[in-house]
Structure formats: C-alpha cells, structure tokens
Design a protein around this motif. Structure first.
Motif, PDB file in Angstrom:
ATOM      1  N   UNK A   1      -3.309   0.703 -24.890  1.00 31.43           N
ATOM      2  CA  UNK A   1      -4.391   1.394 -25.594  1.00 31.43           C
ATOM      3  C   UNK A   1      -3.960   1.607 -27.050  1.00 31.43           C
ATOM      4  N   UNK A   2      -4.767   2.233 -27.812  1.00 35.06           N
ATOM      5  CA  UNK A   2      -4.315   2.421 -29.192  1.00 35.06           C
ATOM      6  C   UNK A   2      -3.314   3.470 -29.184  1.00 35.06           C
ATOM      7  N   UNK A   3      -2.370   3.710 -30.165  1.00 34.30           N
ATOM      8  CA  UNK A   3      -1.439   4.797 -30.094  1.00 34.30           C
ATOM      9  C   UNK A   3      -1.737   6.032 -29.579  1.00 34.30           C
ATOM     10  N   UNK A   4      -2.696   6.610 -29.965  1.00 36.83           N
ATOM     11  CA  UNK A   4      -3.079   7.802 -29.716  1.00 36.83           C
ATOM     12  C   UNK A   4      -3.490   8.098 -28.257  1.00 36.83           C
ATOM     13  N   UNK A   5      -4.193   7.177 -27.869  1.00 36.90           N
ATOM     14  CA  UNK A   5      -4.755   7.157 -26.580  1.00 36.90           C
ATOM     15  C   UNK A   5      -3.799   7.040 -25.612  1.00 36.90           C
ATOM     16  N   UNK A   6      -2.800   5.962 -25.965  1.00 33.66           N
ATOM     17  CA  UNK A   6      -1.613   5.716 -25.267  1.00 33.66           C
ATOM     18  C   UNK A   6      -0.931   7.018 -24.730  1.00 33.66           C
ATOM     19  N   UNK A   7      -0.469   7.865 -25.805  1.00 35.01           N
ATOM     20  CA  UNK A   7       0.211   9.141 -25.368  1.00 35.01           C
ATOM     21  C   UNK A   7      -0.593   9.735 -24.516  1.00 35.01           C
ATOM     22  N   UNK A   8      -2.002  10.170 -24.665  1.00 36.97           N
ATOM     23  CA  UNK A   8      -2.770  10.778 -23.667  1.00 36.97           C
ATOM     24  C   UNK A   8      -2.584  10.147 -22.207  1.00 36.97           C
ATOM     25  N   UNK A   9      -2.593   8.877 -22.105  1.00 35.88           N
ATOM     26  CA  UNK A   9      -2.862   8.163 -20.769  1.00 35.88           C
ATOM     27  C   UNK A   9      -1.225   8.416 -20.221  1.00 35.88           C
ATOM     28  N   UNK A  10      -0.006   8.424 -21.137  1.00 36.68           N
ATOM     29  CA  UNK A  10       1.112   8.560 -20.658  1.00 36.68           C
ATOM     30  C   UNK A  10       1.557   9.841 -19.871  1.00 36.68           C
ATOM     31  N   UNK A  11       0.782  10.734 -20.537  1.00 42.46           N
ATOM     32  CA  UNK A  11       0.899  12.224 -20.229  1.00 42.46           C
ATOM     33  C   UNK A  11       0.226  12.140 -18.530  1.00 42.46           C
ATOM     34  N   UNK A  12      -0.807  11.619 -18.463  1.00 44.14           N
ATOM     35  CA  UNK A  12      -1.466  11.658 -17.084  1.00 44.14           C
ATOM     36  C   UNK A  12      -0.612  11.007 -16.052  1.00 44.14           C
ATOM     37  N   UNK A  13      -0.199   9.691 -16.350  1.00 43.91           N
ATOM     38  CA  UNK A  13       0.860   8.920 -15.727  1.00 43.91           C
ATOM     39  C   UNK A  13       2.031   9.954 -15.286  1.00 43.91           C
TER      40      UNK A  13
ATOM     41  N   UNK B   1       0.775  -1.367   0.036  1.00 43.94           N
ATOM     42  CA  UNK B   1       0.018  -0.259  -0.066  1.00 43.94           C
ATOM     43  C   UNK B   1       0.712   1.388   0.058  1.00 43.94           C
ATOM     44  N   UNK B   2       2.316   1.351   0.123  1.00 46.93           N
ATOM     45  CA  UNK B   2       3.007   2.328  -0.007  1.00 46.93           C
ATOM     46  C   UNK B   2       2.612   3.062  -1.453  1.00 46.93           C
ATOM     47  N   UNK B   3       2.287   2.657  -2.497  1.00 50.85           N
ATOM     48  CA  UNK B   3       2.081   3.482  -3.647  1.00 50.85           C
ATOM     49  C   UNK B   3       0.577   3.816  -3.879  1.00 50.85           C
ATOM     50  N   UNK B   4       0.002   3.591  -2.959  1.00 45.52           N
ATOM     51  CA  UNK B   4      -1.616   3.795  -2.913  1.00 45.52           C
ATOM     52  C   UNK B   4      -1.904   5.333  -3.339  1.00 45.52           C
ATOM     53  N   UNK B   5      -1.201   6.269  -2.732  1.00 47.02           N
ATOM     54  CA  UNK B   5      -1.207   7.701  -2.799  1.00 47.02           C
ATOM     55  C   UNK B   5      -1.126   7.999  -4.528  1.00 47.02           C
ATOM     56  N   UNK B   6       0.013   7.495  -4.775  1.00 50.41           N
ATOM     57  CA  UNK B   6       0.464   7.742  -6.435  1.00 50.41           C
ATOM     58  C   UNK B   6      -0.841   7.282  -7.118  1.00 50.41           C
ATOM     59  N   UNK B   7      -1.044   6.058  -7.088  1.00 52.55           N
ATOM     60  CA  UNK B   7      -2.191   5.427  -7.691  1.00 52.55           C
ATOM     61  C   UNK B   7      -3.510   6.087  -7.749  1.00 52.55           C
ATOM     62  N   UNK B   8      -3.918   6.740  -6.418  1.00 59.35           N
ATOM     63  CA  UNK B   8      -4.988   7.463  -6.464  1.00 59.35           C
ATOM     64  C   UNK B   8      -5.018   8.649  -7.151  1.00 59.35           C
ATOM     65  N   UNK B   9      -3.799   9.401  -7.423  1.00 59.16           N
ATOM     66  CA  UNK B   9      -3.563  10.434  -8.121  1.00 59.16           C
ATOM     67  C   UNK B   9      -3.991  10.261  -9.658  1.00 59.16           C
ATOM     68  N   UNK B  10      -3.329   9.137  -9.847  1.00 60.03           N
ATOM     69  CA  UNK B  10      -3.670   8.823 -11.577  1.00 60.03           C
ATOM     70  C   UNK B  10      -4.983   8.415 -11.597  1.00 60.03           C
TER      71      UNK B  10
END
Ligand code: 2AM
Ligand code: CA
Ligand code: CA
Ligand code: CA
Length: 266
Positions: free
Chosen positions: A244-256, A161-170
C-alpha cells in the motif's frame, strides 16, 4: 530502458500473446493438478519455455527460478524469477484476470520487474531507482489515507487450510473497516493495481516468490511500500505480504497484528 528490463518486456509480451491466443482452445487443453487446487496446463509450461528461451538467448549464464521448471542455479549474481501464468485458475475458467510475471534480482536484491496483462495489453514495469510504469506512463500508488475509504485487494487461501481461521479474522476486520474488498485472483496483478492506485491496499498469505517478486518492486518504485507480516522485508521468504502507500500500510499492519496469530505471521 535498462537492457535487462527490455529483455524481460520482450519475453513477457511474447508469452502473454501466446497465452491470450490459447484462451479459445481451453476445452482441448491438457491440465494437471500439481497439488490441492494448484492446476497447471500445457499453456503455463509452453509460456515458461518462451520466456526461458528468450532469457537464455541473451544471458545463458544467469540463474533462473521458474514456477513450472524449478531452479537452475548458476554462479551468476543475476537471477530471473518467473511466473509464466499467474492466475491459472482464472485462465482455465476464461475469467479475464491473469498475467505474466518476470523479476530479476542482483545479489538477491530486486532490480527489475514486469507484470503483463495480455488481454488488456497492460504492461506494468519497473527498474530499481527509475520509477514504475504502466505502458509508457509513470504510475503512483494512491494517496488514500484512511481504511474507511479504501478499496482493498486480497487473495483467499486455496490450500494449506490450517491458517484459514487466521486469514478469515483478517478478512473480517478489513471487511468491517474498509470501503470494499476484491479477490481478482492474480497476485502479480493485485500488486500492479496497488502500484497504479486502482486499489489502495493488498494483503495475502503463503505466496510464492514468483507470484510477488516483480509486483513488489513495481509497488515500491511507484512510491508504495511492501512488507511482510512482521514489519520487515522478508516477504519473498515468508510469502506473507502487505502492500500500500506508507500511511495505509501502517493501518493495515495494525489489523494484521491484531488478527493473525504470531505463529502464522512468520
Ligand atoms: P498461479 O495461478 O500462478 O498458481 C495468489 O492467489 C496466487 O495463488 C495466484 O497468483 C495463483 O498463482 C496462485 N494460485 C494457485 N492455485 C490457486 C487457486 N486455486 N486459487 C487462487 N489462486 C491460486
Ligand atoms: Ca500455480
Ligand atoms: Ca502465481
Ligand atoms: Ca503460475
């Protein structure tokens, strides 16, 4: 069909049928807690036995890495990566979302993968270079280009659970930017659903190779992309994955990139 994919298919179907038949005996099952919230039943173990026996019959020399019985390394170039029952928590609660996942690597490269959902009789499969299938039909990832209309799948941390805050932010950021988020509970099926466009994207942290090896190949063979949290392809090692598909993956990577601190992206 490639002969190795054929063996993987036979093994996954046989194990899947066994698992589905055990659903009605759940109250009588022997269940252990391997680690915090990580349960294993005799059904997981027997399903794994079915799969390994099938592989050994045809390829006694191949390496095998399986969730419940560990790593049997040989000097073969081929390795089978097995999750006999992905979604055990669901299975034990009779929540109908779980699968068998079997992948084969050659010199470390993913070559074949099957994910079998025995309750729906859905077999997702792929061999490198030959495309991805759901039963006999070719499948493709969705063409959704913006997060705004996207339906996402994820997995919520249940240990470490040490990475729970990081996950919750995403989670919060995806919650604020997408059309919806589902937590079905089987990583292998989450990836299969990306591959056939039922969800537009998927992310999760701290997965094991057997959760994702087969599904990752099925996504890429369905025209999608899979990456770790640093834009690379070390998802089997890090256990952190976006698909994801390529375009979506880029958007997701930004959020991560924006929400998960560097120390949790490795
Ligand atoms: P398992 O059922 O093979 O253990 C991603 O969420 C993965 O984590 C699942 O595919 C699941 O694989 C594993 N997992 C183990 N314990 C879990 C739990 N308590 N809740 C959710 N997933 C769990
Ligand atoms: Ca487990
Ligand atoms: Ca699993
Ligand atoms: Ca499992």
């Amino acid at each position: 069909m490639h002969p190795i994919l054929n063996i993987a298919t036979i093994a996954a179907k046989e194990a899947g049928e066994f698992i589905a038949n055990q659903l009605e005996h759940i109250d009588r099952l022997d269940i252990e807690e391997k680690g915090r919230n990580d349960y294993v039943s005799e059904v997981d173990k027997h399903a794994e036995r079915i799969i390994i026996d099938t592989i050994r019959k045809y390829h006694p020399d191949h390496s095998i890495k399986a969730e419940e019985s560990g790593h049997h390394q040989t000097d073969s170039d081929f390795e089978w990566i097995i999750d006999p029952l992905d979604g055990t928590t669901n299975f034990l609660h009779q929540f109908p979302q779980f699968a068998v996942s079997i992948a084969v690597t050659e010199k470390g490269r993913l070559m074949h993968g099957v994910v079998y959902d025995p309750l729906r009789d859905e077999l997702f499969s792929a061999s490198r270079g030959a495309g991805a299938r759901l039963n006999n039909y070719r499948i493709r990832v969705s063409e959704q280009k913006t997060l705004q209309n996207a339906l996402m799948a994820t997995g919520i941390p249940y240990y470490d659970f040490e990475y729970v805050d990081a996950y919750l932010e995403s989670l919060k950021q995806f919650m604020l930017t997408t059309a919806g988020i589902r937590r079905p509970g089987s990583a292998a099926l989450d990836l299969a659903y990306v591959a056939c466009g039922r969800v537009d994207g998927y992310w999760e942290m701290r997965l094991k190779p057997w959760d994702i090896a087969a599904g990752a190949l099925i996504v890429t063979e369905a025209g999608g992309m899979v990456s770790d949290f640093k834009g690379g392809d070390k998802y089997l090692e890090s256990g952190n994955l976006i698909a994801a598909n390529g375009k979506m993956l880029k958007e997701m990577a930004k959020i991560i990139g924006k929400t998960i601190p560097e120390e949790f992206r490795n």
